[in-house]
Design a protein around this motif. Structure first.
Motif, PDB file in Angstrom:
ATOM      1  N   THR A  16       0.829  -1.208   0.000  1.00  0.00           N
ATOM      2  CA  THR A  16       0.000   0.000   0.000  1.00  0.00           C
ATOM      3  C   THR A  16       0.864   1.258   0.000  1.00  0.00           C
ATOM      4  O   THR A  16       0.581   2.213  -0.732  1.00  0.00           O
ATOM      5  N   ASP A  40      -8.004  -4.012  -2.032  1.00  0.00           N
ATOM      6  CA  ASP A  40      -7.897  -4.791  -0.803  1.00  0.00           C
ATOM      7  C   ASP A  40      -9.223  -4.676  -0.058  1.00  0.00           C
ATOM      8  O   ASP A  40      -9.692  -3.569   0.199  1.00  0.00           O
ATOM      9  N   ASN A  44      -7.191   0.376   2.871  1.00  0.00           N
ATOM     10  CA  ASN A  44      -6.497   1.422   3.632  1.00  0.00           C
ATOM     11  C   ASN A  44      -5.571   2.306   2.787  1.00  0.00           C
ATOM     12  O   ASN A  44      -4.822   3.105   3.323  1.00  0.00           O
ATOM     13  N   ASP A 130      -3.792  -1.266  -5.847  1.00  0.00           N
ATOM     14  CA  ASP A 130      -3.208  -1.847  -4.634  1.00  0.00           C
ATOM     15  C   ASP A 130      -4.007  -3.095  -4.270  1.00  0.00           C
ATOM     16  O   ASP A 130      -5.181  -3.014  -3.950  1.00  0.00           O
TER      17      ASP A 130
HETATM   18 MG   LIG Z   1      -2.023  -3.053   1.889  1.00  0.00          MG
END
Ligand SMILES: [Mg+2]
Ligand SMILES: Nc1ncnc2c1ncn2[C@@H]1O[C@H](COP(=O)(O)OP(=O)(O)OP(=O)(O)O)[C@@H](O)[C@H]1O
Length: 247
Positions: A16, A40, A44, A130
């Motif tokens: 990330t 994800d 985040n 991501d």
């Molecule tokens: Mg991550």
């Protein structure tokens, strides 16, 4: 069609952070517009980017059965809602995928989501995805036609072995990924010789490494975004060199 960069690898390696830093790099180079996709389920990336999100594509898909008003096709409704889910900033946009599966069959909904993302991503020069740890989801919602996949490992033998498994799986699943590069992350004191030996044994070519960076550590503790760390930060500097070569 935007150039699609995906980031994957073992849990906690720095996927990330690196996704965020790639975004920062492209912005510095004036390569916008850019779409960041958080694929994800435990989203985040927004924290690394310092923005909030309200809706996810998974959330829109959940409502597909119940919320579509009469007189509008599911297709158009989905596209509208997906656009609403976009977090738009001056410099880049963010799309959060959210939970990939609920109960019941989602084939139709997933196909819609995929198509919709294809449409959305056409508006950008670059798309950075991501991913969550592991590779199972690669065949699910988002990820097809990737131009460049970064596989992230930490400085551990197990990190490298996970990278090897990911590279093997890509071949096995016959995924449409044009190029893969392995990066080491959170590296302290350069690449250890035994790690290099293991990489050779696993036939992994390491494209470069991102050092452990005190500035990332501090920003993380203070809950500050990291994608826009200055170029004086070791991680930004070193990743910049790698991206100069690989992009
Ligand atoms: Mg991550
Ligand atoms: N280069 C670095 N220097 C210092 N700390 C780092 C660096 N890269 C990542 N970290 C820290 O390591 C932790 C994990 O990073 P990150 O969340 O990017 O990993 P991840 O691979 O995305 O994890 P997950 O598999 O849970 O999604 C975070 O606390 C992050 O701040």
């Amino acid at each position: 069609m935007g150039f699609r960069i995906a980031v994957s690898g073992k849990g906690g390696t720095g996927k990330t952070i690196i996704s965020g830093l790639i975004l920062g790099y492209l912005l510095r180079k004036g390569k916008g517009p850019i779409l960041a996709v958080d694929a994800d389920a435990n989203a985040n990336l927004n924290e690394v980017l310092g923005v909030k999100y309200e809706q996810t594509i998974g959330g829109v898909r959940e409502k597909l059965r119940t919320d579509v008003p009469p007189g509008i096709t599911k297709n158009i409704w989905f596209e509208m809602k997906a656009e609403e889910a976009l977090v738009e900033t001056e410099h880049y946009d963010l799309l959060v995928m959210g939970l990939p599966e609920g109960q019941g069959c989602y084939c139709v909904a997933n196909a819609l989501a995929s198509k919709c993302i294809d449409v959305l991503t056409q508006n950008y020069n670059y798309v950075i995805i991501d991913n969550e740890a592991g590779m199972e989801h690669f065949s699910r919602l988002t990820t097809h036609d990737i131009d460049l996949l970064f596989v992230i490992s930490d400085s551990s033998i197990r990190g490298l072995q996970a990278a090897r498994r990911i590279l093997d799986l890509i071949k096995k699943l016959n995924l449409s990924i044009s190029r893969s590069e392995v990066l080491l992350s959170q590296v302290k004191d350069g690449i250890n010789p035994s790690l290099k030996k293991e990489a050779d044994r696993l036939e992994i070519e390491i494209a470069g490494f991102v050092p452990f960076d005190e500035n990332i550590f501090q920003s993380d503790l203070e809950g500050k975004p990291t994608y826009n760390l200055p170029e004086s930060s070791p991680s930004v500097r070193e990743l910049g060199k790698i991206l100069d070569k690989t992009l």
